[in-house]
Design a protein around this motif. Structure first.
Motif, mmCIF file in Angstrom:
data_model
loop_
_atom_site.group_PDB
_atom_site.id
_atom_site.type_symbol
_atom_site.label_atom_id
_atom_site.label_comp_id
_atom_site.label_asym_id
_atom_site.label_seq_id
_atom_site.Cartn_x
_atom_site.Cartn_y
_atom_site.Cartn_z
ATOM 1 N N HIS A 22 0.700 -1.343 -0.018
ATOM 2 C CA HIS A 22 -0.073 0.094 0.035
ATOM 3 C C HIS A 22 0.832 1.369 -0.047
ATOM 4 C CE1 HIS A 22 -3.222 -2.953 1.536
ATOM 5 N NE2 HIS A 22 -3.905 -1.875 0.904
ATOM 6 N N GLN A 44 -6.833 -6.437 5.461
ATOM 7 C CA GLN A 44 -6.680 -5.047 4.651
ATOM 8 C C GLN A 44 -6.915 -5.320 3.159
ATOM 9 O OE1 GLN A 44 -2.595 -3.826 5.139
ATOM 10 N NE2 GLN A 44 -1.866 -5.688 4.041
ATOM 11 N N TYR A 45 -7.157 -4.285 2.151
ATOM 12 C CA TYR A 45 -7.513 -4.502 0.911
ATOM 13 C C TYR A 45 -7.078 -3.250 0.434
ATOM 14 C CZ TYR A 45 -11.932 -2.675 2.196
ATOM 15 O OH TYR A 45 -13.032 -1.839 2.738
ATOM 16 N N ASP A 49 -6.199 -17.498 -1.219
ATOM 17 C CA ASP A 49 -4.955 -17.076 -0.980
ATOM 18 C C ASP A 49 -4.821 -15.636 -0.593
ATOM 19 O OD1 ASP A 49 -3.600 -19.549 -1.620
ATOM 20 O OD2 ASP A 49 -3.038 -18.863 -3.590
ATOM 21 N N LEU A 50 -5.248 -14.787 -1.043
ATOM 22 C CA LEU A 50 -5.567 -13.511 -0.857
ATOM 23 C C LEU A 50 -6.294 -13.301 0.631
ATOM 24 C CD1 LEU A 50 -5.641 -10.325 -2.045
ATOM 25 C CD2 LEU A 50 -7.941 -10.681 -2.143
ATOM 26 N N ASP A 108 5.474 -11.921 8.119
ATOM 27 C CA ASP A 108 4.105 -12.192 7.672
ATOM 28 C C ASP A 108 3.751 -11.614 6.628
ATOM 29 O OD1 ASP A 108 3.804 -14.216 9.912
ATOM 30 O OD2 ASP A 108 2.873 -12.860 11.207
ATOM 31 N N LEU A 109 3.886 -10.210 6.657
ATOM 32 C CA LEU A 109 3.499 -9.535 5.671
ATOM 33 C C LEU A 109 4.072 -9.858 4.426
ATOM 34 C CD1 LEU A 109 1.987 -6.344 4.953
ATOM 35 C CD2 LEU A 109 4.472 -5.883 4.615
ATOM 36 N N GLY A 158 -3.458 -13.641 3.097
ATOM 37 C CA GLY A 158 -2.653 -12.697 2.791
ATOM 38 C C GLY A 158 -3.206 -11.326 3.524
ATOM 39 N N GLY A 185 2.271 -12.630 2.793
ATOM 40 C CA GLY A 185 0.812 -12.246 2.427
ATOM 41 C C GLY A 185 0.904 -11.203 1.269
ATOM 42 N N CYS A 221 0.165 -12.596 -2.155
ATOM 43 C CA CYS A 221 -1.038 -13.011 -2.318
ATOM 44 C C CYS A 221 -1.767 -11.967 -2.919
ATOM 45 C CB CYS A 221 -1.768 -13.477 -0.889
ATOM 46 S SG CYS A 221 -0.953 -14.829 -0.282
ATOM 47 N N LEU A 222 -1.998 -12.211 -4.530
ATOM 48 C CA LEU A 222 -2.479 -10.977 -5.208
ATOM 49 C C LEU A 222 -3.841 -11.225 -5.509
ATOM 50 C CD1 LEU A 222 0.264 -11.006 -7.846
ATOM 51 C CD2 LEU A 222 0.311 -9.662 -5.775
ATOM 52 N N PRO A 223 -4.625 -10.347 -5.634
ATOM 53 C CA PRO A 223 -6.071 -10.028 -6.152
ATOM 54 C C PRO A 223 -6.186 -10.820 -7.560
ATOM 55 C CG PRO A 223 -5.630 -7.821 -5.535
ATOM 56 C CD PRO A 223 -4.027 -8.801 -5.566
ATOM 57 N N THR A 224 -7.563 -11.484 -7.596
ATOM 58 C CA THR A 224 -7.632 -12.528 -8.867
ATOM 59 C C THR A 224 -7.478 -11.661 -10.152
ATOM 60 O OG1 THR A 224 -9.043 -13.688 -7.601
ATOM 61 C CG2 THR A 224 -9.466 -13.810 -9.944
ATOM 62 N N TYR A 225 -7.956 -10.509 -10.073
ATOM 63 C CA TYR A 225 -7.733 -9.405 -11.678
ATOM 64 C C TYR A 225 -6.411 -9.158 -11.757
ATOM 65 C CZ TYR A 225 -7.035 -4.711 -9.479
ATOM 66 O OH TYR A 225 -6.559 -3.656 -9.120
ATOM 67 N N ASN A 242 -9.571 -14.201 -3.569
ATOM 68 C CA ASN A 242 -9.329 -15.666 -3.874
ATOM 69 C C ASN A 242 -8.750 -16.167 -2.424
ATOM 70 O OD1 ASN A 242 -6.383 -15.505 -3.734
ATOM 71 N ND2 ASN A 242 -6.878 -14.161 -5.469
ATOM 72 N N CYS A 302 -2.305 -10.275 7.085
ATOM 73 C CA CYS A 302 -0.848 -10.053 7.335
ATOM 74 C C CYS A 302 -0.883 -8.508 7.289
ATOM 75 C CB CYS A 302 0.013 -10.546 6.416
ATOM 76 S SG CYS A 302 -0.242 -12.584 6.204
ATOM 77 N N TYR A 339 -11.699 -9.994 -7.369
ATOM 78 C CA TYR A 339 -10.747 -9.560 -6.196
ATOM 79 C C TYR A 339 -10.223 -10.680 -5.368
ATOM 80 C CZ TYR A 339 -7.908 -6.398 -3.200
ATOM 81 O OH TYR A 339 -7.119 -5.748 -2.560
#
Lengths: 284, 284
Positions: free
Chosen positions: A222, B220-221, B264-265, A264-265, B268, A268, A271-275, B262, B271, B260
């Protein structure tokens, strides 16, 4: 009231209030402007785009440096391409086990001005005896560097327009591969998935790197002052997988206090968003 | 050229271009404005703050709904507090196993206007036979609801100022606890860590929820059109841990395509950066 405004996309812009312009000049390579504000402290832009500010530079510099060291805590020789503000070098130099850092920044003016106006990132970098500062073209430097001479290459570049363009080419990534030792890791500024033009840069860079390195992943963080706040780095390597091979306990032994990064981060962040995954894997 | 501008903090603002204002009114509760643009499509604001736009509503609505269902795929009875745009209900209703959804939105005008101007979120919600729409105060509704009557409560609220304020109180969270069954999960809009005022809301909400629920986490996202783009939801529960107890394979069996989210996400997203963890744990 003064506002620095950056156009993030056709229909979107982002503005930061400042009190005064500290310095403006056109170097041989780009327009450089330093501003001073309250909430974001001192910040500077290249060709009108936000590079570094005092409020969130810790995020970018944590994320460009520490995942590589947690994956391979034995890194000793580091090449930084770009990174003229000094923040990446600052974080690398916190590892006492690092023996040699070569930083190749094309525009000496960026570094000199950061030494003057942005000590939070540039202070102490030049004075460290392990540093070799070179003000020259990163692409040319890598072409002339010996085989297998670095454990880690960090490409801390601007966007793939103007000065940074050569650092997003297949030829450059191939030279990086050659110059990295057998456990070598390449980290690169990997743009963003949200706005269409950035996403296109992201996809093309990934495609090139994936064609050269056996392991090629992308991780996210972020970064509120970059377009959309959703920003990426690439992690490419010859041997190590950044998730399976993470040495969290070893990394903790360095005893480094970090404000954004933790192990941990680290996991994490891959781990990416699907799009985003779909865009990275999409053929053009 | 028309720009909708939102002040994200003292020194920071964010602007989106629009072609026209579709509708403006002052309801009994708040100022409601709908805009139509190119890149972000149709969007609406409440009291001048961005709520929903067609470009990135999928991020918010994926993340407010799916982590709970992947943690407990047996959820059948759902209470939504707020969520007047319909997007949260839309995602919940995709689970054929859900039997009953009560949505309590204080401001009927928000929902009616979204039915008209924002069908991407509101379409079909009212027509679903499993839906019970109630236009009343969420806090009062929860006070009067029977013990252990829901598997999942989703608090899809505005910020803890004006209309949304009561939904950030200890009294409200206590009623949520009582109304949830023994496996119950509470998801709430949890503000953001980056700007000081949002971070203060975040910390106080977490402190209250943690004092009531045995499991209280934050995830978070990336939500580019909310201040800083770094946004959070709270996950509180009586039994299930969202990481240890995730039932990824069971969730995959639902066969839901998500842009967005999944699994895995999901893992993640829990974290968090070090500074966010520290802020959440800090005493006031």
């Amino acid at each position: 009231m003064n506002w620095y405004t950056e156009q993030w996309s056709n229909d979107c812009k982002f503005s930061i209030k400042y009190n005064k312009v500290l310095h403006s000049e056109k170097s041989a390579y780009q327009q450089i402007d330093f501003y001073q504000g309250d909430e974001f402290g001192t910040f500077f832009t290249l060709d009108g785009l936000m590079m570094v500010n005092e409020k969130d530079e810790f995020i970018y510099h944590d994320m460009i440096v520490h995942p590589a060291f947690a994956t391979n805590p034995s890194i000793k020789k580091v090449l930084i391409i770009g990174g003229g503000d000094g923040g990446t070098a600052r974080e690398v130099l916190r590892y006492k086990t690092v023996e040699e850092v070569v930083m190749v920044e094309i525009d000496e003016r960026v570094f000199r001005l950061c030494q003057k106006y942005l000590p939070i990132t540039a202070k102490g970098v030049e004075e460290d005896s392990r540093m070799q500062l070179r003000f020259e073209d990163g692409l040319a430097y890598v072409k002339n560097a010996p085989d297998e001479s670095f454990d880690l290459i960090i490409v801390d570049s601007t966007d793939p327009i103007s000065v940074g363009e050569g650092l997003f080419t297949t030829a450059f990534y191939q030279e990086c591969y050659r110059v990295l030792n057998k456990d070598g890791i390449l980290i690169n500024q990997h743009e963003s998935p949200y706005f269409a033009e950035d996403a296109s840069h992201m996809r093309r860079a990934h495609k090139k790197i994936k064609s050269i390195f056996p392991i090629a992943k992308v991780y996210q963080y972020h970064m509120p002052t970059y377009p959309s706040g959703h920003w990426l780095f690439g992690f490419a390597s010859k041997t190590y997988d950044p998730i399976k091979d993470i040495q969290a306990e070893e990394w903790e032994k360095f005893g480094l206090k970090t404000k954004y990064y933790n192990t941990d981060l680290h996991v994490g962040s891959f781990c990416l968003p699907t799009y985003v995954k779909e865009e990275l894997e999409r053929d053009e």
